[in-house]
Motif scaffolding. Structure first.
Motif, PDB file in Angstrom:
ATOM      1  N   PRO A  34       0.810  -0.890  -0.103  1.00 35.02           N
ATOM      2  CA  PRO A  34       0.052   0.402   0.319  1.00 35.02           C
ATOM      3  C   PRO A  34       1.028   1.137   0.152  1.00 35.02           C
ATOM      4  N   LEU A  35       0.481   1.856  -0.754  1.00 39.50           N
ATOM      5  CA  LEU A  35       1.355   3.155  -1.149  1.00 39.50           C
ATOM      6  C   LEU A  35       2.694   3.450  -1.356  1.00 39.50           C
ATOM      7  N   GLU A  36       3.526   2.671  -1.635  1.00 33.60           N
ATOM      8  CA  GLU A  36       4.656   2.341  -1.970  1.00 33.60           C
ATOM      9  C   GLU A  36       5.354   2.529  -0.480  1.00 33.60           C
ATOM     10  N   SER A  37       4.673   2.513   0.048  1.00 36.40           N
ATOM     11  CA  SER A  37       5.948   2.789   1.771  1.00 36.40           C
ATOM     12  C   SER A  37       5.519   1.731   2.330  1.00 36.40           C
ATOM     13  N   GLY A  38       4.020   0.579   2.058  1.00 37.49           N
ATOM     14  CA  GLY A  38       3.839   0.116   2.891  1.00 37.49           C
ATOM     15  C   GLY A  38       4.601  -1.978   3.072  1.00 37.49           C
ATOM     16  N   ARG A  39       4.289  -2.274   3.517  1.00 37.67           N
ATOM     17  CA  ARG A  39       5.094  -3.521   3.492  1.00 37.67           C
ATOM     18  C   ARG A  39       3.769  -4.471   2.624  1.00 37.67           C
ATOM     19  N   SER A  40       4.169  -5.573   2.109  1.00 36.24           N
ATOM     20  CA  SER A  40       3.592  -6.800   1.738  1.00 36.24           C
ATOM     21  C   SER A  40       3.343  -7.811   2.562  1.00 36.24           C
TER      22      SER A  40
END
Length: 87
Positions: A34-40
């Motif tokens: 999420p939001l390119e800075s979150g964790r998968s």
């Protein structure tokens, strides 16, 4: 039931739930962040799967556990080999 047994059971139940939900995520979405800075989901599952090893090291160390760049890199490499939640 002793307190320790209760805690072990509660931790196992929580782990079972985490992986039940993680396995329900479609395979094409497990690496989405999420939001390119979150964790998968896959990244979080890897960390949760590795956590018992870290806990064992902390508990079994007579002194504080020794952290090193090499050890961290080896652990990261091991976890990155896990390509699915089931692994």
């Amino acid at each position: 039931m002793r307190y320790q047994e209760y805690m072990c059971q509660a931790i196992q139940n929580a782990a079972d739930e985490v992986f039940r939900y993680a396995k329900a995520v479609p395979e094409d979405k497990v690496e989405w962040k999420p939001l390119e800075s979150g964790r998968s989901v896959l990244d979080m599952a890897r960390e949760i799967a590795k956590s018992p090893d870290w806990a064992r090291e902390v508990i079994s160390s007579l002194e504080s556990p020794q952290w090193s760049e090499e050890k961290a890199a080896a652990q990261k490499q091991e976890m990155e080999q896990w390509k699915t939640v089931a692994q």
